[in-house]
Design a protein around this motif. Structure first.
Motif, PDB file in Angstrom:
ATOM      1  N   TRP A 380       0.521  -0.945   0.223  1.00 25.74           N
ATOM      2  CA  TRP A 380       0.099  -0.160   0.032  1.00 25.74           C
ATOM      3  C   TRP A 380       1.333   1.630   0.106  1.00 25.74           C
ATOM      4  O   TRP A 380       0.436   2.210  -0.813  1.00 25.74           O
ATOM      5  N   ARG A 381       2.219   1.165   0.423  1.00 22.67           N
ATOM      6  CA  ARG A 381       2.886   2.580   0.940  1.00 22.67           C
ATOM      7  C   ARG A 381       3.166   2.717  -0.384  1.00 22.67           C
ATOM      8  O   ARG A 381       4.375   3.409  -0.660  1.00 22.67           O
ATOM      9  N   LEU A 382       4.004   1.760  -1.546  1.00 21.61           N
ATOM     10  CA  LEU A 382       4.890   1.477  -1.859  1.00 21.61           C
ATOM     11  C   LEU A 382       4.528   2.131  -3.380  1.00 21.61           C
ATOM     12  O   LEU A 382       4.271   2.545  -4.940  1.00 21.61           O
ATOM     13  N   ARG A 383       2.752   0.758  -3.260  1.00 21.43           N
ATOM     14  CA  ARG A 383       2.569   0.805  -4.901  1.00 21.43           C
ATOM     15  C   ARG A 383       0.692   0.326  -4.945  1.00 21.43           C
ATOM     16  O   ARG A 383       0.556  -0.383  -4.751  1.00 21.43           O
ATOM     17  N   ARG A 384       0.093   1.659  -5.064  1.00 15.11           N
ATOM     18  CA  ARG A 384      -1.158   1.547  -4.966  1.00 15.11           C
ATOM     19  C   ARG A 384      -2.024   0.633  -4.901  1.00 15.11           C
ATOM     20  O   ARG A 384      -3.165  -0.157  -5.413  1.00 15.11           O
ATOM     21  N   ASP A 385      -1.490   1.116  -6.340  1.00 16.28           N
ATOM     22  CA  ASP A 385      -2.555   0.065  -7.997  1.00 16.28           C
ATOM     23  C   ASP A 385      -2.020  -1.333  -7.345  1.00 16.28           C
ATOM     24  O   ASP A 385      -3.310  -2.496  -7.537  1.00 16.28           O
ATOM     25  N   GLU A 386      -0.862  -2.147  -7.439  1.00 20.91           N
ATOM     26  CA  GLU A 386      -0.402  -2.879  -7.072  1.00 20.91           C
ATOM     27  C   GLU A 386      -0.877  -3.394  -5.348  1.00 20.91           C
ATOM     28  O   GLU A 386      -1.685  -5.215  -5.215  1.00 20.91           O
ATOM     29  N   PHE A 387      -1.464  -2.541  -4.617  1.00 23.15           N
ATOM     30  CA  PHE A 387      -2.679  -3.084  -3.878  1.00 23.15           C
ATOM     31  C   PHE A 387      -3.344  -3.870  -3.498  1.00 23.15           C
ATOM     32  O   PHE A 387      -4.133  -4.598  -3.546  1.00 23.15           O
ATOM     33  N   TRP A 388      -4.116  -2.948  -4.883  1.00 25.31           N
ATOM     34  CA  TRP A 388      -5.666  -3.424  -5.064  1.00 25.31           C
ATOM     35  C   TRP A 388      -5.561  -4.394  -5.698  1.00 25.31           C
ATOM     36  O   TRP A 388      -6.873  -5.667  -5.792  1.00 25.31           O
ATOM     37  N   VAL A 389      -5.250  -5.217  -6.131  1.00 25.82           N
ATOM     38  CA  VAL A 389      -4.258  -5.823  -7.434  1.00 25.82           C
ATOM     39  C   VAL A 389      -4.645  -7.467  -5.593  1.00 25.82           C
ATOM     40  O   VAL A 389      -5.065  -8.238  -5.812  1.00 25.82           O
ATOM     41  N   ALA A 390      -3.278  -6.942  -4.877  1.00 17.70           N
ATOM     42  CA  ALA A 390      -3.661  -7.888  -3.541  1.00 17.70           C
ATOM     43  C   ALA A 390      -4.633  -8.658  -2.844  1.00 17.70           C
ATOM     44  O   ALA A 390      -5.179  -9.541  -2.808  1.00 17.70           O
ATOM     45  N   ALA A 391      -5.377  -7.082  -3.114  1.00 16.83           N
ATOM     46  CA  ALA A 391      -6.435  -7.667  -2.046  1.00 16.83           C
ATOM     47  C   ALA A 391      -7.665  -7.565  -2.672  1.00 16.83           C
ATOM     48  O   ALA A 391      -8.037  -8.347  -3.018  1.00 16.83           O
ATOM     49  N   ALA A 392      -7.951  -7.694  -4.358  1.00 17.59           N
ATOM     50  CA  ALA A 392      -8.682  -8.497  -4.975  1.00 17.59           C
ATOM     51  C   ALA A 392      -8.605 -10.342  -5.495  1.00 17.59           C
ATOM     52  O   ALA A 392      -9.520 -10.621  -4.268  1.00 17.59           O
ATOM     53  N   THR A 393      -6.761 -10.524  -5.591  1.00 15.76           N
ATOM     54  CA  THR A 393      -6.900 -11.844  -5.463  1.00 15.76           C
ATOM     55  C   THR A 393      -7.140 -12.333  -3.800  1.00 15.76           C
ATOM     56  O   THR A 393      -8.177 -13.236  -4.317  1.00 15.76           O
ATOM     57  N   ALA A 394      -7.257 -11.772  -2.165  1.00 17.05           N
ATOM     58  CA  ALA A 394      -8.246 -12.939  -1.574  1.00 17.05           C
ATOM     59  C   ALA A 394      -9.046 -11.966  -1.050  1.00 17.05           C
ATOM     60  O   ALA A 394      -9.640 -13.610  -0.616  1.00 17.05           O
TER      61      ALA A 394
END
Length: 564
Positions: A380-394
């Motif tokens: 979340w701190r480094l790459r917001r776009d990738e955070f949402w990808v990880a959250a969607a996967t979870a």
């Protein structure tokens, strides 16, 4: 392939440390793998089988000196869902038929891993990004933890039809509705186990917390006869080494039904095992061959399938356990196998007194540890776009299922890769009045200096970003005062596919028709050959290739200015 690559060369001075590390790993891993049987739906004894023969098989064939194989929560969750989705009448967890299907999946994983080794597909592990792997494991952790609440409360585990949407959440909600039927004694046992595990892991690290809770719970259960107070216990556990043979009661048709599940499992094995092996090889500056490890993982799963247990995987947690005990090689894992063999031969009788809520509590804590809050915060701190990808996967893992989650993980990993290459950070190299160099966005009309545009394309050219390149170039040369020279800085371009090559050819043709000189700087030799093949060299002439951007700029200044 080199046999015993994870052991040789070996220094005898390491032996005592490796044996101690192996015994420590056994003490820590035995409760853990017993708990994994709660996830996969097989008898508790099959958990011990996962760290017996499979461990030996991996030590023989693999190259990693540190990776530990055994039961794993992620692959266990995928396997449970996959077997349940087969829809076979009478197929239920904790039955011989269910165990046979689990063993069949291990054999299929072994075959797929051999295929991956022969095709040298170890690199496929890189196609699951760390971002989506964090999201996937977080989702699995939530699913695993929620699934153990019923066992910790001592209420019947709700049965939700396999494949039903929101199965995990529905089961958890149904469990909460049974809260009034909670067994106080069972909950007390589970709570005590959680307290001991947390206290020992934080403040008494020298003593294996899992071993303490298992031995302590068995002693308390036997002394106070907890089963008479409504606490469910394991009951008789078979002793002896596992029988070797093909799983019975399954057919070739069953194997085809399990194919998609097995592929999902293998992808997780590839991602987790390769990442763990690589991390420890780098840590100790040791040789690591991911393709040899594929053969070791295949042998381990073949051993698992033939000894009546479920899929095994390279385990980050077990590998960390044995590393903290200062092991030097797979000899430590062989020592673990010896300890497990002794337990199977002589110490299974006390296991019948072990409360089932103990395993539920152990697995509940394992699930919570898989919820990688720290990594999610960092993403979340480094790459917001990738955070949402990880959250969607979870979210997909929890709401829909683990198989769908791993499929989404793969798709999103590839999508992230393509997105970065589709939308690279292209720049125009700009020289200021004082000669200082800066990089600017390729907005229409931007120039490096009057009459010159040096355009740096930041990735390889391929079909998805070729049109973007063309649009940016046309934008840079448009306007009332187009540049005289356009220089493509190809330093970051590592490949040009057919679509991109044809597009670039058309762009050069258009620029030349407008009287703009096209040049290429800092192109690697293989890129020059590709440009030759697409006819671009013939278009611009070999004298318009330059080793550096500065050389191209000097040529621009030296070129005579053609009056318009």
């Amino acid at each position: 392939m080199t046999l015993f690559g994870g052991i040789r060369p070996y220094d005898r001075a390491w032996l005592s440390r490796d044996i101690v590390a192996g015994i420590t790993l056994a003490a820590l891993a035995i409760p853990e793998v017993m708990g994994y049987t709660r996830i996969v739906g097989t008898p508790v004894i099959t958990g011990l089988y996962t760290i017996l023969v499979p461990v030996v098989a991996f030590a023989i064939f693999a190259s990693s000196r540190h990776l530990v194989v055994g039961g794993d929560s992620a692959t266990a969750a995928i396997l449970y869902a996959g077997i349940g989705l087969l829809g076979i009448a009478g197929l239920k967890p904790d039955t011989p038929q269910w165990t046979a299907f689990a063993s069949l999946a291990a054999l299929m994983a072994a075959v797929l891993l051999v295929g991956a080794r022969l095709a040298r597909l170890g690199f496929l592990a890189n196609f699951i990004s760390q971002t989506v792997l964090v999201g996937f494991l977080t989702g699995v952790g939530i699913q695993v933890a929620l699934g153990q609440v019923a066992g910790m409360l001592g209420v019947p585990s709700p049965q939700v039809a396999f494949g039903r949407a929101a199965g995990t959440l529905v089961k958890f909600w149904d469990t909460l509705k049974e809260f009034g039927q909670t067994s106080g004694a069972t909950l007390a046992v589970a709570a005590a186990v959680l307290v001991v595990l947390i206290v020992f892991e934080r403040w008494v690290k020298a003593v294996p917390a899992g071993l303490v809770v298992v031995v302590g719970a068995i002693a308390v259960s036997w002394i106070f006869d907890l089963s008479a107070h409504g606490v469910s216990v394991l009951g008789p556990v078979p002793s002896g080494l596992p029988k070797v043979g093909l799983p019975s009661g399954v057919t070739w048709n069953d194997a085809t039904r399990l194919f998609a599940t097995s592929v999902s499992i293998v992808l997780v094995i590839l991602a987790q095992s390769a990442a763990t092996s690589r991390a420890f090889a780098v840590k100790y500056r040791e040789r690591f061959n991911e393709n040899d490890d594929l053969l070791g993982l295949s042998a381990a799963n073949l051993a698992a399938g033939l000894t009546g247990t479920f899929v095994v995987n390279g385990s980050p947690t077990k590998t960390e356990m044995v590393d903290e005990a200062k092991s030097h090689s797979q000899v430590a894992q062989l020592a673990t196998a010896v300890v497990v063999a002794i337990v199977l031969l002589f110490l299974t009788k006390p296991l019948q007194y072990l409360p089932e809520s103990v395993l539920s509590a152990v697995v509940f804590l394992i699930g919570l540890k898989l919820v990688q809050i720290g990594n999610m915060r960092e993403i979340w701190r480094l790459r917001r776009d990738e955070f949402w990808v990880a959250a969607a996967t979870a979210a997909v893992v929890v709401i829909v299922g683990v198989e769908q989650g791993i499929i989404l993980a793969i798709v999103l990993s590839i999508a992230l890769h393509v997105r970065r290459h589709y939308n690279p950070r292209d720049r125009v190299v700009v020289w200021g009045a004082d000669g200082e160099v800066s990089l600017r966005h390729p907005e229409p009309g931007t120039v490096s200096e009057p009459g010159l545009v040096v355009y740096r394309f930041a990735v390889g050219l391929f079909y998805a970003n070729a049109e973007r390149m063309a649009e940016e170039i046309h934008g840079l040369v448009s306007g009332p005062t187009p540049p005289r020279w356009f220089v493509l800085d190809a330093d970051a371009i590592d490949d040009i596919d057919y679509t991109a090559g044809k597009t670039l050819h058309e762009v050069v043709e258009q620029l030349q028709s407008d009287g703009i000189v096209f040049a290429v700087a800092a192109a690697a030799s293989h890129i020059r050959k590709e440009l030759d093949a697409f006819g671009i060299t013939e278009q611009i002439g070999r004298d318009h290739y330059f080793e550096t951007v500065q050389d191209a700029r000097a040529a621009f200044h030296a070129a005579p200015r053609i009056p318009t």
